[in-house]
Design a protein around this motif. Sequence first.
Motif, PDB file in Angstrom:
ATOM      1  N   GLU A   1       0.705  -1.213  -0.009  1.00  0.00           N
ATOM      2  CA  GLU A   1      -0.090  -0.095   0.001  1.00  0.00           C
ATOM      3  C   GLU A   1       0.631   1.304   0.051  1.00  0.00           C
ATOM      4  O   GLU A   1       0.681   2.282  -0.631  1.00  0.00           O
ATOM      5  N   VAL A   2       2.169   1.101   0.695  1.00  0.00           N
ATOM      6  CA  VAL A   2       2.973   2.255   0.709  1.00  0.00           C
ATOM      7  C   VAL A   2       3.696   2.413  -0.730  1.00  0.00           C
ATOM      8  O   VAL A   2       3.636   3.707  -1.171  1.00  0.00           O
ATOM      9  N   LEU A   3       4.111   1.426  -1.161  1.00  0.00           N
ATOM     10  CA  LEU A   3       4.924   1.555  -2.554  1.00  0.00           C
ATOM     11  C   LEU A   3       3.973   2.047  -3.576  1.00  0.00           C
ATOM     12  O   LEU A   3       4.315   2.770  -4.290  1.00  0.00           O
ATOM     13  N   SER A   4       2.566   1.553  -3.407  1.00  0.00           N
ATOM     14  CA  SER A   4       1.599   1.978  -4.405  1.00  0.00           C
ATOM     15  C   SER A   4       1.459   3.587  -4.352  1.00  0.00           C
ATOM     16  O   SER A   4       1.346   4.037  -5.678  1.00  0.00           O
ATOM     17  N   VAL A   5       1.431   4.243  -3.198  1.00  0.00           N
ATOM     18  CA  VAL A   5       1.088   5.567  -3.112  1.00  0.00           C
ATOM     19  C   VAL A   5       2.691   6.170  -3.837  1.00  0.00           C
ATOM     20  O   VAL A   5       2.615   7.194  -4.595  1.00  0.00           O
ATOM     21  N   MET A   6       3.656   5.635  -3.538  1.00  0.00           N
ATOM     22  CA  MET A   6       4.829   6.333  -3.803  1.00  0.00           C
ATOM     23  C   MET A   6       5.055   6.210  -5.437  1.00  0.00           C
ATOM     24  O   MET A   6       5.569   7.073  -6.227  1.00  0.00           O
ATOM     25  N   ARG A   7       4.569   4.996  -5.880  1.00  0.00           N
ATOM     26  CA  ARG A   7       4.541   4.687  -7.590  1.00  0.00           C
ATOM     27  C   ARG A   7       3.843   5.970  -8.153  1.00  0.00           C
ATOM     28  O   ARG A   7       4.121   6.485  -9.029  1.00  0.00           O
ATOM     29  N   GLN A   8       2.718   6.185  -7.725  1.00  0.00           N
ATOM     30  CA  GLN A   8       1.639   7.365  -7.998  1.00  0.00           C
ATOM     31  C   GLN A   8       2.323   8.426  -8.010  1.00  0.00           C
ATOM     32  O   GLN A   8       2.395   9.179  -8.976  1.00  0.00           O
ATOM     33  N   LEU A   9       3.050   9.048  -6.913  1.00  0.00           N
ATOM     34  CA  LEU A   9       3.845  10.339  -6.870  1.00  0.00           C
ATOM     35  C   LEU A   9       4.602  10.282  -7.833  1.00  0.00           C
ATOM     36  O   LEU A   9       5.030  11.454  -8.309  1.00  0.00           O
ATOM     37  N   ALA A  10       5.528   9.275  -7.978  1.00  0.00           N
ATOM     38  CA  ALA A  10       6.545   9.260  -9.071  1.00  0.00           C
ATOM     39  C   ALA A  10       5.993   9.490 -10.482  1.00  0.00           C
ATOM     40  O   ALA A  10       6.470  10.158 -11.423  1.00  0.00           O
ATOM     41  N   GLY A  11       4.840   8.698 -10.657  1.00  0.00           N
ATOM     42  CA  GLY A  11       4.176   8.962 -12.019  1.00  0.00           C
ATOM     43  C   GLY A  11       3.777  10.554 -12.107  1.00  0.00           C
ATOM     44  O   GLY A  11       3.756  10.768 -13.448  1.00  0.00           O
ATOM     45  N   GLU A  12       3.394  11.122 -11.089  1.00  0.00           N
ATOM     46  CA  GLU A  12       2.970  12.544 -11.085  1.00  0.00           C
ATOM     47  C   GLU A  12       4.102  13.560 -11.286  1.00  0.00           C
ATOM     48  O   GLU A  12       3.886  14.835 -11.105  1.00  0.00           O
ATOM     49  N   GLY A  13       5.283  13.023 -11.375  1.00  0.00           N
ATOM     50  CA  GLY A  13       6.486  13.712 -11.614  1.00  0.00           C
ATOM     51  C   GLY A  13       7.143  14.531 -10.173  1.00  0.00           C
ATOM     52  O   GLY A  13       7.865  15.358 -10.537  1.00  0.00           O
ATOM     53  N   LEU A  14       6.706  13.987  -8.931  1.00  0.00           N
ATOM     54  CA  LEU A  14       7.305  14.681  -7.873  1.00  0.00           C
ATOM     55  C   LEU A  14       9.004  14.314  -7.803  1.00  0.00           C
ATOM     56  O   LEU A  14       9.147  13.019  -8.307  1.00  0.00           O
ATOM     57  N   THR A  15       9.781  14.858  -7.398  1.00  0.00           N
ATOM     58  CA  THR A  15      11.148  14.778  -7.489  1.00  0.00           C
ATOM     59  C   THR A  15      11.366  13.958  -5.980  1.00  0.00           C
ATOM     60  O   THR A  15      10.945  14.587  -5.087  1.00  0.00           O
ATOM     61  N   MET A  16      11.861  12.685  -6.223  1.00  0.00           N
ATOM     62  CA  MET A  16      12.056  11.994  -4.696  1.00  0.00           C
ATOM     63  C   MET A  16      13.489  11.468  -5.034  1.00  0.00           C
ATOM     64  O   MET A  16      14.189  11.074  -5.831  1.00  0.00           O
ATOM     65  N   ILE A  17      13.837  11.391  -3.548  1.00  0.00           N
ATOM     66  CA  ILE A  17      15.266  10.367  -3.206  1.00  0.00           C
ATOM     67  C   ILE A  17      14.822   9.312  -2.390  1.00  0.00           C
ATOM     68  O   ILE A  17      14.210   9.562  -1.401  1.00  0.00           O
ATOM     69  N   ILE A  18      15.074   8.068  -2.826  1.00  0.00           N
ATOM     70  CA  ILE A  18      14.546   7.112  -1.974  1.00  0.00           C
ATOM     71  C   ILE A  18      15.324   6.064  -1.807  1.00  0.00           C
ATOM     72  O   ILE A  18      16.232   5.498  -2.501  1.00  0.00           O
ATOM     73  N   VAL A  19      15.831   5.943  -0.264  1.00  0.00           N
ATOM     74  CA  VAL A  19      16.570   4.890   0.236  1.00  0.00           C
ATOM     75  C   VAL A  19      15.685   3.658   0.313  1.00  0.00           C
ATOM     76  O   VAL A  19      14.570   3.620   1.070  1.00  0.00           O
ATOM     77  N   THR A  20      15.916   2.401  -0.444  1.00  0.00           N
ATOM     78  CA  THR A  20      15.231   1.496  -0.172  1.00  0.00           C
ATOM     79  C   THR A  20      15.800  -0.097  -0.235  1.00  0.00           C
ATOM     80  O   THR A  20      17.145   0.017  -0.863  1.00  0.00           O
ATOM     81  N   HIS A  21      15.132  -1.043   0.213  1.00  0.00           N
ATOM     82  CA  HIS A  21      15.930  -2.164  -0.123  1.00  0.00           C
ATOM     83  C   HIS A  21      14.906  -3.202  -0.900  1.00  0.00           C
ATOM     84  O   HIS A  21      15.079  -4.329  -1.043  1.00  0.00           O
ATOM     85  N   GLU A  22      13.739  -2.242  -1.400  1.00  0.00           N
ATOM     86  CA  GLU A  22      12.829  -3.086  -2.400  1.00  0.00           C
ATOM     87  C   GLU A  22      13.436  -2.808  -3.872  1.00  0.00           C
ATOM     88  O   GLU A  22      13.132  -1.862  -4.446  1.00  0.00           O
ATOM     89  N   MET A  23      13.949  -3.820  -4.403  1.00  0.00           N
ATOM     90  CA  MET A  23      14.768  -3.777  -5.588  1.00  0.00           C
ATOM     91  C   MET A  23      13.780  -3.641  -6.677  1.00  0.00           C
ATOM     92  O   MET A  23      14.003  -2.982  -7.763  1.00  0.00           O
TER      93      MET A  23
END
Lengths: 246, 285
Positions: free
Chosen positions: A178-200
């Motif tokens: 649920e969290v990743l899908s929110v982030m995916r949506q934000l990325a799609g909308e062009g928000l600039t993000m820096i993400i530290v993650t272990h979700e390859m």
Amino acid sequence: MGTNIIKVSHLQKFFGKNQVLRDVDFKVDEGDVTTIIGASGSGKSTLLRCINLLEKPSGGEILFHGKPITGKGFDPCGYRAKVGMCFQSFNLFNNMTVLENCMTGPVKVLKKTKEEAREKALLYLKKVGMEPYINAKPMQLSGGQKQRVAIARALAMEPEVLLFDEPTSALDPQMVGEVLSVMRQLAGEGLTMIIVTHEMAFARDVSTHVVYMADGVICEEGAPEEIFEHPKKEKTAEFLRRFSER
Amino acid sequence: MLPSDFWGRIVFILQEYGSSFASGIWTTMIIAVISTAIGCLIGFAIGIVQTIPCDREDNPVKWGLLSVVKFILTAYVEIFRGTPMMVQAMFIYYGSAMVFDINMGMWTAAFFIVSINTGAYMAETVRGGILSIDPGQTEGAMAIGMNHFQTMINVILPQALRNIMPQIGNNLIINIKDTSVLSVIGVMELFYTTKGIAGAYYTYFEAFTITMVFYFIMTFICSRILRFMEARMDGPDNYELVQTDALVLGEGMHTYTGKDKNVSTNSDYRAHKTGNFNRDQREGM
Ligand SMILES: Nc1ncnc2c1ncn2[C@@H]1O[C@H](COP(=O)(O)OP(=O)(O)OP(=O)(O)O)[C@@H](O)[C@H]1O
Ligand SMILES: [Mg+2]
């Protein structure tokens, strides 16, 4: 590519005698989704915390629209208002409801009116699917819900860049999605993000740019296909291999 | 005319001196409540200063200044915690007249002494309360651009206050009892009043029985009121999901203050409030 927002050059960070960041260079342009991957202890969190000035860099420079963020007369609070951050442990304000969590920044820091802040807060809570919970306190929510509220709280500040430090690491597996899908949506909308993650898998589809860190330096960086399919360095390949084995 | 039996004498004293007792109780309560409140403010102010983050290398001037202020505050706390309030009362009341030629007046002296004592105790309690809050709360606040002061006022202190409510209650109860030491400087609180009453007919046992009961009633009521306030601060145990439709009507909810002070014109909001009310009632039954 958009205009440059953040430029990190020769960044160093010591904790006492322990050098955690050695010589880190990288930049983030408008619209970039940069993911930072790397082994535990390689300095990923420290890098993000330096970018947000939660840690004071020991050397080198971080430029925000060309201005050094550690320079004299630079306003760190105003800067942090433009560079949002979501933490592994959410850090929602426990004394406030979900709605108040998302309103307090805009009201106290951006000096918006209550009505304006409320409208914005509701908009972003809706975006992360948490608007039915506006009257709940953080204690009453699940981890995934808390993280989504934390994202809404950061979005309500309408930041130029949003930093994420392992946003899903503290979550049960069924809440990661649920969290990743929110982030995916934000990325799609062009928000600039820096993400530290272990979700390859997530890093691979969502990012425009992948940074692999090892021992306080950037070992390799590039487009996700380059890093994940054809890593140039043996170290990167080794790290990814270990990851896919698990 | 003084009845010969115990209960008779009690009734007699109450009839004869009811108004004196009332004024003694009033004096005790007003000093205890106001001084506890002022003491808490002092404690919070000191607690905030004691926890201001400052790096020596970053800002040596600020660091030096802060160190001096912190030293003075620590001295204040240690001195007032480390000496009896009765002695302080004498020292300050007579000392201010002798050395500084200030005639404080009993009331000023009373409020001053009890407040400053409570402040010394509360300073440490507040500092502990602040330190007990997860540092993540501060980071969360900093990450949305709040400065130290905003972080304290909006995020840390409300949580610290909730956590130290039991100690504030403790302090209030201690103050209700300890105002009795102010009798040494002539403050007409409950203990001093009782002494006068008891002396008039030589009815020490009866008079102090009455006063024991009064003190107990005062402290008991205060402790219940504080419990009630704690429960209010915790808010409801459960929340209600808000229907998406209610949000579309968001414009009408502009009077919402987060504290339910204003009644909203939005019917959904009102309905939701009423729902809350009914639930509370049910719980009460
Ligand atoms: N406040 C601190 N004081 C001293 N050492 C620290 C501090 N914070 C981090 N470190 C050290 O810095 C190194 C890098 O830590 P960091 O948290 O940046 O790693 P990371 O890449 O985020 O790891 P993980 O994937 O486990 O989160 C570690 O060796 C850690 O022990
Ligand atoms: Mg980390």
